[in-house]
Design an enzyme around this catalytic site. Structure first.
Site, short mmCIF file in Angstrom:
data_model
loop_
_atom_site.label_atom_id
_atom_site.label_comp_id
_atom_site.label_asym_id
_atom_site.label_seq_id
_atom_site.Cartn_x
_atom_site.Cartn_y
_atom_site.Cartn_z
N CYS A 78 -1.87 -6.54 17.28
CA CYS A 78 -0.98 -5.85 16.35
C CYS A 78 0.40 -5.60 16.96
O CYS A 78 1.14 -6.56 17.15
CB CYS A 78 -1.67 -4.58 15.87
SG CYS A 78 -1.13 -4.11 14.25
N HIS A 197 -7.07 -5.20 14.45
CA HIS A 197 -7.51 -4.33 15.55
C HIS A 197 -8.99 -4.53 15.91
O HIS A 197 -9.83 -3.72 15.51
CB HIS A 197 -7.32 -2.86 15.14
CG HIS A 197 -5.92 -2.38 15.18
ND1 HIS A 197 -5.41 -1.64 16.22
CD2 HIS A 197 -4.90 -2.53 14.30
CE1 HIS A 197 -4.14 -1.35 15.98
NE2 HIS A 197 -3.81 -1.88 14.81
N GLU A 199 -10.51 -3.75 18.50
CA GLU A 199 -11.03 -2.62 19.28
C GLU A 199 -11.57 -1.51 18.38
O GLU A 199 -12.19 -0.57 18.85
CB GLU A 199 -9.95 -2.09 20.24
CG GLU A 199 -8.86 -1.23 19.63
CD GLU A 199 -7.82 -2.00 18.81
OE1 GLU A 199 -7.98 -3.22 18.62
OE2 GLU A 199 -6.85 -1.38 18.35
N1 LIG Z 1 -1.11 -1.23 14.03
C1 LIG Z 1 -0.02 -1.67 14.60
O1 LIG Z 1 0.06 -1.94 15.79
C2 LIG Z 1 1.18 -1.73 13.72
C3 LIG Z 1 2.38 -2.36 14.33
C4 LIG Z 1 3.60 -2.04 13.50
N2 LIG Z 1 3.73 -2.93 12.39
C5 LIG Z 1 4.83 -2.11 14.38
O2 LIG Z 1 5.88 -2.39 14.02
O3 LIG Z 1 4.76 -1.81 15.50
#
Ligand SMILES: NC(=O)CC[C@H](N)C(=O)O
Length: 247
Positions: A78, A197, A199
């Site tokens: 992410c 995610h 995890e």
């Molecule tokens: N769950 C996430 O890590 C979101 C990331 C988010 N879109 C960002 O800009 O950092």
């Protein structure tokens, strides 16, 4: 050597718990010199602009870029995927520092704002063929990014056919009338990226995939990953009872 988990912000504890369920020690990384004590690194999800500011404050970027350049295994989930991308769109004004290395373009908040977060079963043939278990993986997408374009060296490990109601206004406009498939998991050599995610789910297969990838890259060098208790367990044998997470 142990697996480092960048612990500035975001879901680093959950990654450490996921590693622990597999018998692997995750080491919190907050300072550049701590990277010398680990052979691979997970960059968790969180908020990438904030994480970048903290990384800047702790002077971590040069050491992180060096870690990637040296070919050491790094997995970004992410916000971590955003960090690893060579190109990011949808950044906050002023942009943010990136580590880079992954030849792709990532849209930072592709699926919209926090309230547009969702869960979806993803088709993961490569993961299933390597790690066993079902052909799908339950992806938890929290204000998630998506990979819009990849270079020739990048292997696509999962994509997601986006229902049009999940596209942001701008993307809706750009993709009128067509189903947009976006890439949500990629690998390029020593780099792994997932937009969701792993995890936060009981399914440990992305963690075991990364650990095996790391030990392959390290050439079976003496490290704790290959020898860990539980490291050789098949999908059905993996413990599934330690829950900060979604079933
Ligand atoms: N769950 C996430 O890590 C979101 C990331 C988010 N879109 C960002 O800009 O950092």
């Amino acid at each position: 050597m142990a697996v480092g988990v960048l612990a500035l912000q975001g879901s680093f504890n959950e990654h450490i718990a996921a590693l622990r369920r597999l018998g692997v020690k995750g080491v919190e990384i907050r300072k550049p010199e701590q990277l010398q004590g680990v052979s691979s690194l997970i960059i968790p999800g969180g908020e990438s602009t904030t994480m970048a500011k903290l990384a800047e404050f702790h002077n971590l970027f040069p050491a992180l870029r060096e870690f990637v350049k040296m070919g050491k295994p790094v997995w970004g989930t992410c916000a971590g995927l955003i960090f690893l991308a060579d190109k990011v769109t949808g950044q906050k004004a002023g942009g943010q520092d990136l580590i880079g290395g992954l030849d792709c373009t990532v849209h930072r908040n592709f699926f919209g704002s926090q309230i547009q977060s969702f869960e979806a079963d993803l088709s993961v043939p490569v993961l299933a063929s390597k790690e066993g278990g079902p052909d799908t993986f339950h992806g938890v997408f929290i204000r998630a990014p998506a990979v819009l374009e990849v270079g020739p060296e990048v292997e696509v490990l999962a994509d997601y056919p986006v229902p049009s109601d999940k596209l942001m206004d701008q993307a809706q406009e750009e993709n009128k009338g067509s189903e947009k498939k976006v890439i949500v998991a990629v690998r390029q050599g020593n780099l792994l990226g997932t937009a969701f995610h792993p995890e936060l789910t009981v399914d440990s297969r992305w963690h075991t995939y990364f650990l095996k990838m790391a030990s392959e890259i390290e050439g079976g060098a003496s490290n704790s990953i290959v020898a860990v208790e539980g490291g050789d367990l098949t999908f059905d044998q993996q413990p599934k009872n330690d829950l900060p997470i979604f079933q």
